[in-house]
Scaffold this motif. Structure first.
Motif, PDB file in Angstrom:
ATOM      1  N   SER A   1      43.452  45.548  51.896  1.00 43.20           N
ATOM      2  CA  SER A   1      44.152  44.276  51.723  1.00 43.20           C
ATOM      3  C   SER A   1      43.881  43.699  50.345  1.00 43.20           C
ATOM      4  CB  SER A   1      43.706  43.291  52.809  1.00 43.20           C
ATOM      5  OG  SER A   1      44.330  42.033  52.635  1.00 43.20           O
ATOM      6  N   ALA A   2      42.634  43.779  49.929  1.00 47.54           N
ATOM      7  CA  ALA A   2      42.298  43.293  48.594  1.00 47.54           C
ATOM      8  C   ALA A   2      42.990  44.127  47.522  1.00 47.54           C
ATOM      9  CB  ALA A   2      40.778  43.322  48.400  1.00 47.54           C
ATOM     10  N   LEU A   3      43.101  45.418  47.779  1.00 44.81           N
ATOM     11  CA  LEU A   3      43.777  46.303  46.828  1.00 44.81           C
ATOM     12  C   LEU A   3      45.239  45.920  46.683  1.00 44.81           C
ATOM     13  CD1 LEU A   3      43.742  48.915  45.073  1.00 44.81           C
ATOM     14  CD2 LEU A   3      44.342  50.157  47.151  1.00 44.81           C
ATOM     15  N   SER A   4      45.869  45.646  47.814  1.00 43.52           N
ATOM     16  CA  SER A   4      47.288  45.291  47.778  1.00 43.52           C
ATOM     17  C   SER A   4      47.515  43.982  47.020  1.00 43.52           C
ATOM     18  CB  SER A   4      47.827  45.157  49.206  1.00 43.52           C
ATOM     19  OG  SER A   4      47.641  46.362  49.918  1.00 43.52           O
ATOM     20  N   ALA A   5      46.553  43.067  47.128  1.00 47.55           N
ATOM     21  CA  ALA A   5      46.716  41.754  46.484  1.00 47.55           C
ATOM     22  C   ALA A   5      46.301  41.759  45.026  1.00 47.55           C
ATOM     23  CB  ALA A   5      45.889  40.708  47.248  1.00 47.55           C
ATOM     24  N   ASP A   6      45.739  42.849  44.553  1.00 53.09           N
ATOM     25  CA  ASP A   6      45.299  42.915  43.159  1.00 53.09           C
ATOM     26  C   ASP A   6      46.507  42.675  42.248  1.00 53.09           C
ATOM     27  OD1 ASP A   6      44.861  44.709  40.550  1.00 53.09           O
ATOM     28  OD2 ASP A   6      42.895  44.099  41.322  1.00 53.09           O
TER      29      ASP A   6
ATOM     30  N   GLU B   1      53.885  40.892  48.353  1.00 56.20           N
ATOM     31  CA  GLU B   1      53.105  40.254  49.417  1.00 56.20           C
ATOM     32  C   GLU B   1      53.380  40.888  50.779  1.00 56.20           C
ATOM     33  OE1 GLU B   1      53.894  36.141  49.348  1.00 56.20           O
ATOM     34  OE2 GLU B   1      52.931  35.788  47.400  1.00 56.20           O
TER      35      GLU B   1
ATOM     36  N   LYS C   1      39.907  45.560  55.097  1.00 57.17           N
ATOM     37  CA  LYS C   1      39.662  44.454  54.160  1.00 57.17           C
ATOM     38  C   LYS C   1      39.804  44.929  52.719  1.00 57.17           C
ATOM     39  CE  LYS C   1      36.186  40.939  53.018  1.00 57.17           C
ATOM     40  NZ  LYS C   1      34.823  40.405  53.358  1.00 57.17           N
ATOM     41  N   ALA C   2      39.261  46.103  52.426  1.00 55.67           N
ATOM     42  CA  ALA C   2      39.334  46.631  51.061  1.00 55.67           C
ATOM     43  C   ALA C   2      40.770  46.961  50.676  1.00 55.67           C
ATOM     44  CB  ALA C   2      38.456  47.870  50.943  1.00 55.67           C
TER      45      ALA C   2
ATOM     46  N   GLY D   1      51.758  46.697  52.184  1.00 50.82           N
ATOM     47  CA  GLY D   1      50.340  47.027  52.393  1.00 50.82           C
ATOM     48  C   GLY D   1      50.133  48.536  52.406  1.00 50.82           C
TER      49      GLY D   1
END
Length: 642
Positions: free
Chosen positions: A262-267, A295, A259-260, A298
């Motif tokens: 994934s959030a990093l990639s979307a930053d 997008e 989860k972390a 990852g």
């Protein structure tokens, strides 16, 4: 369970070893004397995983005399050493200091003048054999060994008497045999029950690995502490105590990391940087079936598994005001203590035989003694090998097996229980004196602590071209502390040291001849390998012999700093020197007086008699020394005109 006997034949450096411990065992001694070999031999019998370390070098190599070799050539070095000793002792006073340096260099092998014996021819034994006798089994283990149990004698050996008492305790023998097949060029090993085997005929009743795994035996193997990766100590503790809960915690970690990440990639900042890379030359459009953007990018740890992540984790600790720091930043002692704690927690098998090699190498002194005492208290029997005297403090003196190496030959030594009241006085010095010399080949026993202080100070201030006593393996010890010292205690301490396998030297005063002094000297010589005797006047006189009166007077004047009148009062007479010696002895100002001598200008006031004494001790320390058993240090005259 405990081991009552270890019999080794032809294993590594041991041609033969027969150890019969009464209880716990602390294995110590000089370098290359076989500490690790003994612990390894035990492990080869009792630990089914230890056999994987077998090597051709495990087969002992015995020296043989080649055809045509001169057996007397090996003794040539001893003859030369004896001639040098006599030359030094009988030299004129003016030449003694130079002779002492030369003798010391020759004794240590620097001169290259000593004839060398021809190189030994070595022959490898056909097989290495280690036999271990076990007793004091719990019911489950005793049932496991049913059929190979034998009566146990008081000596610790299995009884071969068919009429042995039915009430005798039971024991079991396990043996490890290693041989080399030259045709197949391979090592062959077998662990078997000697009671049901005939090695001569090649018939072995093998011990199943499952049986050995059932034995309460633990080998301490301390590694990097607080590691959660698979197989690490902390992970094994977690798996043993709460395997399901641990697995759930690792699953939760994996989900949280995913989860972390994934959030990093979307930053937005990360996405912008990725898109900038993909935009270069249309890279994002060319490398995929569809245009690639941030997008579709990852991140994960190595192979994507939690195990890969756990391999990269390192423990951090908050121990002081420095805050949360990595384990390595807190120093090696912290890591070593935590590592040993993990190993001990994994070894909590009731009544187990615990094996540990090089115990305490990375620990501080209090932790070494504390953890050794803890292991001893919690184990059925502990076998620790160590270089640290602090570990031996946790054991009874009779539990210490000291290994030594004299002239290339190994031997083991162990104290017996002392019941003589006078000998008990000497035993007190096991902890205060001899324990510090645990790994030294030789001890030099003096009449008291002042002698040690004087000899040690001059020894550590030797010029660079002269080797200190430590280079010759010599440790200075006093025969007593306070009122229990004196020449009468030397034979008792020497006897204790001889039992432990030390080469024993003594440094004594040269008192006036009398029936008492002759008797004391005879007792000392009977318990020591060599005796160095100072000139008349004891250690205080020896400090000043051979030095100018002006130098002694200058050093004497500095003693007023300690609240006493100047012993020599500026008088340049032998009577004033005698008074100086009395004051130094009475006030215990030996080191302070030497400090003043060394600080004088010109700085050439090293006490020549003390320096000569150190050179003679170094020469007599070697096991090949065959010179005089009583070496008198000559009196040195003062320089003319002083």
């Amino acid at each position: 369970m405990r081991v009552t006997r270890v019999l080794i034949e032809g294993f590594r450096g041991w041609g033969h070893l027969d150890v019969r411990p009464g209880s716990h065992v602390l294995v110590a001694g000089v370098p290359r004397a076989g500490r690790t070999d003994l612990i390894t031999a035990l492990a080869r019998v009792l630990d089914p995983d230890a056999a994987r370390g077998a090597a051709l070098s495990d087969l002992h190599q015995r020296p043989i005399i080649p055809d045509g070799a001169d057996p007397a050539a090996a003794e040539a070095g001893d003859d030369v050493a004896e001639e040098q000793a006599e030359a030094v002792v009988e030299a004129p006073a003016a030449d003694v200091a130079c002779a002492g340096v030369a003798a010391e260099e020759d004794a240590f092998g620097d001169s290259g003048a000593t004839p060398q014996a021809p190189p030994a021819v070595l022959q490898r034994v056909e097989a290495a054999q280690v036999e271990v006798t076990l007793t004091d089994f719990d019911p489950d283990v005793q049932q496991l060994l049913d059929g190979v149990l034998e009566p146990l004698e008081d000596s610790g050996c299995a009884s071969e008497d068919p009429d042995a008492s039915a009430d005798a305790p039971l024991c079991a023998r396990l043996a490890y045999r290693l041989s080399y097949d030259e045709e197949a060029e391979s090592l062959e090993s077998v662990v078997y029950f000697p009671a049901r085997s005939n090695p001569t005929l090649g018939q072995y009743s093998r011990v199943p690995a499952a049986t050995r795994r059932m034995l309460p035996v633990v080998t301490l193997d301390a590694g990097q502490p607080l590691q959660l990766r698979a197989g690490a100590g902390l992970r094994r503790i977690l798996d043993e105590r709460a395997a399901k809960a641990g697995a759930a915690a690792f699953d939760a970690l994996g989900q949280a990391v995913a989860k972390a990440v994934s959030a990093l990639s979307a930053d937005p900042a990360v996405a912008e940087a990725i898109n900038a890379v993909l935009a270069v030359g249309g890279t994002g459009e060319r490398i995929g079936d569809a245009p690639l953007t941030a997008e579709q990018v990852g991140f994960h740890a190595e192979d994507g598994s939690v195990a890969a992540l756990l391999r990269t984790l390192r423990a951090t600790l908050h121990l002081d005001a420095g805050g949360m720091l990595g384990l390595a930043q807190h120093g090696s002692t912290v890591s070593a203590v935590l590592s040993m704690a993990e190993a001990m927690l994994l070894s909590t098998v009731p009544g187990a035989v615990v094996l540990a090699d090089d115990f305490g190498d990375q620990l501080d002194a209090p932790a070494t003694e504390h953890l050794a005492a803890l292991l001893r208290a919690r184990s059925g029997q502990v076998w620790l090998s160590t270089r640290r005297p602090e570990a031996a403090r946790a054991f009874e003196p009779t539990e210490v097996i000291r290994l030594v190496r004299h002239g290339g030959v190994r031997s083991h030594h162990q104290l017996t229980k002392i019941v003589d009241r006078k000998a008990l006085v000497a035993m007190r010095q096991w902890h205060t004196q001899l324990l510090a010399a645990l790994t030294a080949p030789t001890v030099a026993i003096t009449e008291g602590p002042h002698d040690v202080a004087v000899l040690s100070m001059v020894d550590r201030r030797k010029p660079p071209f002269s080797l200190p006593l430590s280079a010759h393996g010599v440790r200075l010890v006093a025969s007593g502390t306070g009122g229990e010292g004196g020449i009468g205690q030397i034979p008792r301490v020497a006897s204790l040291a001889r039992q432990l396998g030390f080469r024993v030297l003594a440094v004594i005063d040269r008192d006036k001849d009398s029936a008492q002094t002759s008797d004391e000297l005879a007792k000392i010589q009977a318990t020591c390998d060599a005796v160095v005797r100072l000139p008349p006047g004891a250690i205080e006189r020896a400090m000043g012999d051979g030095l100018p009166l002006q130098a002694l007077a200058h050093a004497s004047a500095t003693l007023t700093e300690y609240g006493i009148p100047d012993p020599m009062g500026g008088q340049l007479t032998e009577a004033a020197v005698t008074n100086l010696c009395k004051v130094i002895h009475r006030q215990g100002l030996h080191e302070q007086f030497l400090e003043a001598l060394y600080a004088a200008e010109p700085k050439a006031h090293e006490p020549p008699v003390i320096s000569m004494t150190l050179g003679l001790l170094a020469m007599a320390a070697g096991p090949s020394y065959s010179g005089k058993a009583l070496i008198d240090v000559p009196t040195m005259a003062r320089p003319a005109g002083t």
